[in-house]
Design a protein around this motif. Structure first.
Motif, PDB file in Angstrom:
ATOM      1  N   THR A   1      -5.008   1.629  -2.238  1.00 35.84           N
ATOM      2  CA  THR A   1      -5.730   1.787  -0.771  1.00 35.84           C
ATOM      3  C   THR A   1      -6.508   0.574  -0.319  1.00 35.84           C
ATOM      4  OG1 THR A   1      -7.658   2.324  -2.339  1.00 35.84           O
ATOM      5  CG2 THR A   1      -6.305   4.061  -1.389  1.00 35.84           C
TER       6      THR A   1
ATOM      7  N   GLN B   1       0.856  -1.254  -0.106  1.00 35.11           N
ATOM      8  CA  GLN B   1      -0.035  -0.180   0.072  1.00 35.11           C
ATOM      9  C   GLN B   1       0.884   1.430  -0.041  1.00 35.11           C
ATOM     10  OE1 GLN B   1      -3.330   0.083   2.536  1.00 35.11           O
ATOM     11  NE2 GLN B   1      -4.104  -2.121   1.832  1.00 35.11           N
TER      12      GLN B   1
ATOM     13  N   THR C   1      -1.843   5.436  -5.738  1.00 32.13           N
ATOM     14  CA  THR C   1      -2.081   4.985  -4.340  1.00 32.13           C
ATOM     15  C   THR C   1      -2.750   3.536  -4.151  1.00 32.13           C
ATOM     16  OG1 THR C   1      -2.042   7.184  -3.465  1.00 32.13           O
ATOM     17  CG2 THR C   1      -2.233   5.448  -1.712  1.00 32.13           C
TER      18      THR C   1
ATOM     19  N   LEU D   1      -6.288   4.481  -5.924  1.00 34.26           N
ATOM     20  CA  LEU D   1      -6.637   5.952  -6.043  1.00 34.26           C
ATOM     21  C   LEU D   1      -5.756   6.612  -6.955  1.00 34.26           C
ATOM     22  CD1 LEU D   1      -8.115   8.322  -4.856  1.00 34.26           C
ATOM     23  CD2 LEU D   1      -6.397   8.403  -2.981  1.00 34.26           C
TER      24      LEU D   1
ATOM     25  N   GLU E   1     -10.882   6.856  -7.484  1.00 36.11           N
ATOM     26  CA  GLU E   1     -10.781   5.551  -6.973  1.00 36.11           C
ATOM     27  C   GLU E   1     -11.305   4.117  -7.708  1.00 36.11           C
ATOM     28  OE1 GLU E   1     -11.305   5.056  -2.737  1.00 36.11           O
ATOM     29  OE2 GLU E   1      -9.872   3.685  -2.539  1.00 36.11           O
TER      30      GLU E   1
ATOM     31  N   THR F   1       2.187   5.013  -2.645  1.00 35.78           N
ATOM     32  CA  THR F   1       2.150   5.859  -3.659  1.00 35.78           C
ATOM     33  C   THR F   1       3.191   5.875  -4.745  1.00 35.78           C
ATOM     34  OG1 THR F   1       0.811   7.156  -1.985  1.00 35.78           O
ATOM     35  CG2 THR F   1       1.417   8.262  -4.110  1.00 35.78           C
TER      36      THR F   1
END
Ligand code: ZN
Ligand code: ZN
Length: 169
Positions: A49, A13, A47, A55, A86, A15
């Protein structure tokens, strides 16, 4: 520009940050076509999520050439906005989003265009006091008066006057 999402989907998880070139030089809203006259790279953050969830956050800045509402001269309209979406990649959910191409790929241009409509100004004027064009000869009145007699009332008023005249005869 297309960005493959397999790394983002399989990784932790985290970015990932990208800079993507805007790939379109014309925006077609279905009625008019506006040339892109300035563009900056799209700053994109992807990212993870959750399980199979991503996202997308994009910062967009470019300018379109849009005709003035009154005189039709081209006006450079700067646009800056952020897109945040998202997406769920479980069981073909990605097929419902226009900005997600086949094979887990993000279509950056489609993501940007998706929200462009909402950011187009309702009114575009070359200047607040734009005088528009002459309704007789079509001259641009900002460049001086064309000399036409524009004191003639609206043709619709003339038609109403004719009706009254005929009724009184
Ligand atoms: Zn104008
Ligand atoms: Zn004129």
């Amino acid at each position: 520009m297309h960005i493959h999402l397999s790394d983002s989907l399989t990784g932790g998880q985290e970015t990932r940050v990208y800079e993507a070139e805007l790939g379109f030089d014309l925006f077609d809203d279905g009625v008019n076509r506006y040339p892109v006259v300035r563009k900056e790279p799209v700053r994109l953050r992807i990212t993870k999520t959750g399980e199979k969830r991503l996202l997308f956050e994009a910062e967009v800045s470019f300018s379109l050439s849009v005709p003035c509402d009154r005189c039709l001269e081209p006006v450079t309209v700067p646009l800056s906005y952020e897109v945040s979406r998202e997406a769920d990649f479980k069981e073909g959910a990605e097929e419902e989003e226009a900005y997600l191409a086949e094979g887990y790929t993000l279509d950056v241009d489609a993501l940007v265009r998706d929200e462009l409509f909402m950011h187009m100004p309702a009114k575009v004027l070359c200047r607040e006091d734009c005088k528009g064009i002459c309704n007789r000869c079509g001259a641009n009145l900002n460049q001086g008066d064309c000399g036409c007699d524009r004191t003639e009332p609206d043709p619709r008023m003339a038609a109403i006057r004719d009706i009254f005249r005929d009724a009184n005869q």
